[in-house]
Design an enzyme around this catalytic site. Sequence first.
Site, PDB file in Angstrom:
ATOM      1  CE  LYS A 129      -1.754   1.525   4.092  1.00 16.53           C
ATOM      2  NZ  LYS A 129      -1.428   2.928   4.405  1.00 16.53           N
ATOM      3  CG  ASN A 130       2.204   2.738   3.561  1.00 15.52           C
ATOM      4  OD1 ASN A 130       1.060   3.099   3.256  1.00 15.52           O
ATOM      5  ND2 ASN A 130       2.566   2.473   4.805  1.00 15.52           N
TER       6      ASN A 130
ATOM      7  NE  ARG B  58      -7.575   4.298   5.588  1.00 17.46           N
ATOM      8  CZ  ARG B  58      -6.908   5.247   6.218  1.00 17.46           C
ATOM      9  NH1 ARG B  58      -7.197   5.550   7.446  1.00 17.46           N
ATOM     10  NH2 ARG B  58      -5.938   5.901   5.608  1.00 17.46           N
TER      11      ARG B  58
ATOM     12  CB  CYS C 283      -5.350  10.333  11.754  1.00 13.75           C
ATOM     13  SG  CYS C 283      -3.776   9.517  11.907  1.00 13.75           S
TER      14      CYS C 283
ATOM     15  NE  ARG D 216       0.375  10.352  10.403  1.00 14.03           N
ATOM     16  CZ  ARG D 216      -0.123   9.362   9.674  1.00 14.03           C
ATOM     17  NH1 ARG D 216      -1.296   8.869   9.982  1.00 14.03           N
ATOM     18  NH2 ARG D 216       0.560   8.839   8.665  1.00 14.03           N
TER      19      ARG D 216
ATOM     20  CG  ASP E  32       3.005   1.250   9.530  1.00 11.25           C
ATOM     21  OD1 ASP E  32       2.568   2.099  10.319  1.00 11.25           O
ATOM     22  OD2 ASP E  32       3.321   1.518   8.359  1.00 11.25           O
TER      23      ASP E  32
END
Length: 425
Positions: free
Chosen positions: A22-23, A400, A117, A122, A308
């Site tokens: 994803k990143n 997500r 968030c 952030r 993460d």
Amino acid sequence: MDLLEIVGGNRLKGAIKISGAKNAALPILAATIMIDGEIVLRNVPDLADVRQMLVLLDKLGVRSERDETGAIRIQVVDEMNVHAEYELVSKMRASVCVMGPLLAKRRRTQVSMPGGCAIGDRPIGLHVQGLEALGAESELLSGDVLLKAKKLKGDHIFLGGPFGSSVTATANVMMAATLAEGRTVIESAACEPEIIDLANFLNACGARIIGQGTPQITIEGVERLTGAEHRVVADRIEAGTFMVGVAMTNGDVTLEGARLDHLCAVTDCLRRIGVIVESGEKGVVVSSARRLEPVEITTQPYPGFPTDLQAQVMALLSLADGNSVITEKIFPDRFLHVGELSRMGAQLRKEGPTVIVKGVKRLIGAQVMASDLRASAALILAGLAAKGTTQIRRVYHIDRGYERIEEKLAGVGANIRRIKDESGR
Ligand code: EPU
């Protein structure tokens, strides 16, 4: 809304195919704003965040479609719009990755500030500082950052912040510098594999970047970038999440396509806990068949232990034979999972950015609430190992960033299903 229901206790056994990261995919998609001609991206995971980025790109005049092979074909058709609005940015923070590409190609950009968030503050100060060093002027207008520049010019830029380097700030400045005049050197650049993948993609499009994967990246500006094909790197966080799941269920699973070289700190940590991690013909082979040892872990920028995976490893260490210590050095408030894991019987004591984890014999199924992407993954793993049934609400968080997670887990023996949540919670 959906919820996930898991009946715990099954060993995970078999093989799981790891998806594209994803990143890596998100900044690569943002980079397409700068590219003339068709781009073909393979191994882009089908995730809510990716779909969201494609919606944002569409608003910015970048058309995309998935072809019959699953590849995404992308082409810029209109360069008028430069505004990434709050409605989209507030849903997905990685939207901020369009800032560098818009500035470099369209000479101006207006991107809504993402704000905080569930994992904490952030800020984007480093993004703006880096782009200003390339010659942009910035202004804050009703919560949006406006950047403009007649032309960008290479510079020597330091991108370190109070918590180390910044991944998406490095991505933004590196992307903008590809079309700047002359040479840009980024010091204290993020070294994450996702930055390497982005640089490799840009180089395939004609950029001249060296040093990606080290704290010093050098970019020689070019006149234009042109279409190319690229395959997105495997998702090390998805792989790490499944590694922890295998460890928690005394399982034995091959993670097909996972890159052990991107999982050094994670492998070191799991081996100290007593998990067997090996390189196999098709990927990474993980197994575990004994009590888990307690360890101390501190999250750090790559190649350190990733933030993460902090929540997932907390779930694992809840089952270790003694006391573990987890310190969060990237997002000191990223601990919303502590309360939910405690509902499942984990013994956790939070002191500032540190959590002391007292190992227990077993976790017990419960109704819990997902709060952010990685916290949701931790709750799923806890549910797999727990006695009884766990129901996880608000699973849109998991969608997500994990592609078909319940299908992948069911494929290796987990008792997990997605059901409609009628409760409205
Ligand atoms: N920071 C600043 N100033 C800035 C930017 C960041 O002080 O201008 C600080 C942050 O507050 C944090 C640290 O720098 O303490 C690192 O944050 P970073 O900027 O590297 O995070 P990010 O680029 O916003 C990416 C991932 C996150 C991942 C972090 C850390 C993407 C799209 N997101 O975010 O992924 O947690 O790096 O590795 O690449 C996730 O996938 O669940 C996720 C949150």
